[in-house]
Structures are given as C-alpha cells and as structure tokens.
Design a protein around this motif. Structure first.
Motif, PDB file in Angstrom:
ATOM      1  N   ILE A   1     -34.584 -27.527 -56.544  1.00 55.01           N
ATOM      2  CA  ILE A   1     -34.414 -26.095 -56.777  1.00 55.01           C
ATOM      3  C   ILE A   1     -35.226 -25.715 -58.005  1.00 55.01           C
ATOM      4  CG2 ILE A   1     -32.763 -24.275 -57.343  1.00 55.01           C
ATOM      5  CD1 ILE A   1     -30.683 -26.085 -55.824  1.00 55.01           C
ATOM      6  N   VAL A   2     -36.090 -24.721 -57.847  1.00 53.95           N
ATOM      7  CA  VAL A   2     -36.953 -24.251 -58.929  1.00 53.95           C
ATOM      8  C   VAL A   2     -36.316 -23.046 -59.625  1.00 53.95           C
ATOM      9  CG1 VAL A   2     -39.223 -23.286 -59.480  1.00 53.95           C
ATOM     10  CG2 VAL A   2     -39.025 -25.110 -57.769  1.00 53.95           C
ATOM     11  N   GLU A   3     -35.781 -22.110 -58.828  1.00 51.37           N
ATOM     12  CA  GLU A   3     -35.187 -20.904 -59.401  1.00 51.37           C
ATOM     13  C   GLU A   3     -34.166 -20.317 -58.432  1.00 51.37           C
ATOM     14  OE1 GLU A   3     -36.588 -16.520 -61.082  1.00 51.37           O
ATOM     15  OE2 GLU A   3     -37.930 -17.630 -59.762  1.00 51.37           O
ATOM     16  N   ILE A   4     -33.043 -19.879 -58.969  1.00 45.00           N
ATOM     17  CA  ILE A   4     -32.035 -19.154 -58.201  1.00 45.00           C
ATOM     18  C   ILE A   4     -32.133 -17.694 -58.620  1.00 45.00           C
ATOM     19  CG2 ILE A   4     -29.572 -18.858 -57.746  1.00 45.00           C
ATOM     20  CD1 ILE A   4     -29.247 -21.868 -58.418  1.00 45.00           C
ATOM     21  N   VAL A   5     -32.325 -16.800 -57.654  1.00 44.78           N
ATOM     22  CA  VAL A   5     -32.476 -15.375 -57.938  1.00 44.78           C
ATOM     23  C   VAL A   5     -31.134 -14.692 -57.684  1.00 44.78           C
ATOM     24  CG1 VAL A   5     -33.698 -13.258 -57.337  1.00 44.78           C
ATOM     25  CG2 VAL A   5     -34.895 -15.461 -57.234  1.00 44.78           C
ATOM     26  N   GLU A   6     -30.580 -14.105 -58.758  1.00 45.68           N
ATOM     27  CA  GLU A   6     -29.297 -13.411 -58.644  1.00 45.68           C
ATOM     28  C   GLU A   6     -29.500 -11.930 -58.923  1.00 45.68           C
ATOM     29  OE1 GLU A   6     -25.778 -15.582 -60.156  1.00 45.68           O
ATOM     30  OE2 GLU A   6     -27.268 -16.951 -61.008  1.00 45.68           O
ATOM     31  N   ARG A   7     -28.879 -11.106 -58.074  1.00 45.39           N
ATOM     32  CA  ARG A   7     -28.928  -9.655 -58.237  1.00 45.39           C
ATOM     33  C   ARG A   7     -27.591  -9.069 -57.820  1.00 45.39           C
ATOM     34  NH1 ARG A   7     -33.534  -9.163 -54.961  1.00 45.39           N
ATOM     35  NH2 ARG A   7     -35.177 -10.034 -56.207  1.00 45.39           N
TER      36      ARG A   7
ATOM     37  N   ALA B   1     -29.514 -13.612 -54.307  1.00 44.61           N
ATOM     38  CA  ALA B   1     -30.413 -12.849 -53.442  1.00 44.61           C
ATOM     39  C   ALA B   1     -31.518 -13.707 -52.844  1.00 44.61           C
ATOM     40  CB  ALA B   1     -31.025 -11.687 -54.224  1.00 44.61           C
ATOM     41  N   GLY B   2     -31.671 -14.942 -53.316  1.00 49.56           N
ATOM     42  CA  GLY B   2     -32.704 -15.825 -52.795  1.00 49.56           C
ATOM     43  C   GLY B   2     -32.941 -16.973 -53.742  1.00 49.56           C
TER      44      GLY B   2
ATOM     45  N   ILE C   1     -25.841 -23.059 -51.928  1.00 50.67           N
ATOM     46  CA  ILE C   1     -25.720 -22.625 -53.319  1.00 50.67           C
ATOM     47  C   ILE C   1     -24.817 -21.398 -53.409  1.00 50.67           C
ATOM     48  CG2 ILE C   1     -26.981 -21.623 -55.268  1.00 50.67           C
ATOM     49  CD1 ILE C   1     -29.326 -23.466 -54.450  1.00 50.67           C
ATOM     50  N   SER C   2     -25.000 -20.464 -52.500  1.00 56.90           N
ATOM     51  CA  SER C   2     -24.175 -19.262 -52.487  1.00 56.90           C
ATOM     52  C   SER C   2     -22.707 -19.591 -52.235  1.00 56.90           C
ATOM     53  CB  SER C   2     -24.699 -18.285 -51.425  1.00 56.90           C
ATOM     54  OG  SER C   2     -23.988 -17.082 -51.468  1.00 56.90           O
TER      55      SER C   2
END
Length: 128
Positions: free
Chosen positions: A41-47, A52-53, A104-105
């Motif tokens: 995992i490089v980055e978890i995008v949270e919004r 969110a991705g 992850i979610s």
C-alpha cells in the motif's frame, strides 16, 4: 448488528464477480494472491470520513522483479501495466486494488465497497 467480517468479504467477492461478469474462481484467485510480499500500500485516500480509494504496488506474477503501480477510486482506476496503459483494459492489478481497498475499508471504517457503484468496472475489456 453487522454480519461477521468473513461473511461480508464473501458477499463482496461475489458482488465483484458479478460486476466484472467473471467467474468467482477468477476473483478468488486474485484475493488469495494478496499478501505483504505481493502487494504494498502506497497511499490511502480518505475523504469525508470514508476511504475514497488507494494507491498500491502489485508484484507481477510472471516477472517477480517487476512491480506495477495502481490507483483505484470511486471514479476510475489506472495501472502501469501494458494491458491497462496500452489496451485500456481492467487488469488483474486493478481488481487486486479494488479487493485491497475493500479490505482496508472494512478493517479501518467497518464499511464495504459496493462494486455495483463503480461503473467503470463494467466498462471496457477485462484482462483477468
């Protein structure tokens, strides 16, 4: 009360299989491929309080010294493999990204990803 996590994962994988129009065995094969040695995992995008991705690196099955970089989200996905960059196909690395995103979610927020809402999954050719 929420169903147990294994039941939620099973339901997600079946839903993903239907959204892709492929056999569940193909999706299970990709699910079982995911491990710390094969996916980073490089980055978890949270919004807005939800995931969110994400961006990740997926090791190639055929060339173990090659890693493909994948981004998946609500509005689309991209991978650095030839099947996606040249052919525009939904590759196995992207499907692995969606599976990882869901896990992850589930773990972090207790929420499932709904594959039927990812309209880009059903568009174009698949390479799985």
């Amino acid at each position: 009360m929420q169903p147990p996590i294994d039941e939620r994962v099973r339901s997600f994988l079946l839903s993903l299989s239907r959204a892709l129009g492929t056999r569940i065995e193909n999706v299970l094969d990709l699910y079982l491929y995911v491990s710390p040695e094969t996916v980073r995992i490089v980055e978890i995008v949270e919004r807005g309080g939800k995931i969110a991705g994400l961006r990740l690196a997926v090791r190639s099955r055929k060339k173990p010294d090659v890693w493909y970089y994948v981004a998946v989200g609500e509005y689309g996905a991209k991978c650095t493999c030839e099947g996606n960059t040249i052919g525009g196909k939904i590759c196995r690395h992207i499907i692995i990204g969606v599976i990882t995103w869901n896990m992850i979610s589930l773990i972090k927020r207790g929420e499932d990803i709904d594959p039927t809402k990812l309209t880009w999954l059903s568009q174009g050719e698949r390479e799985i």
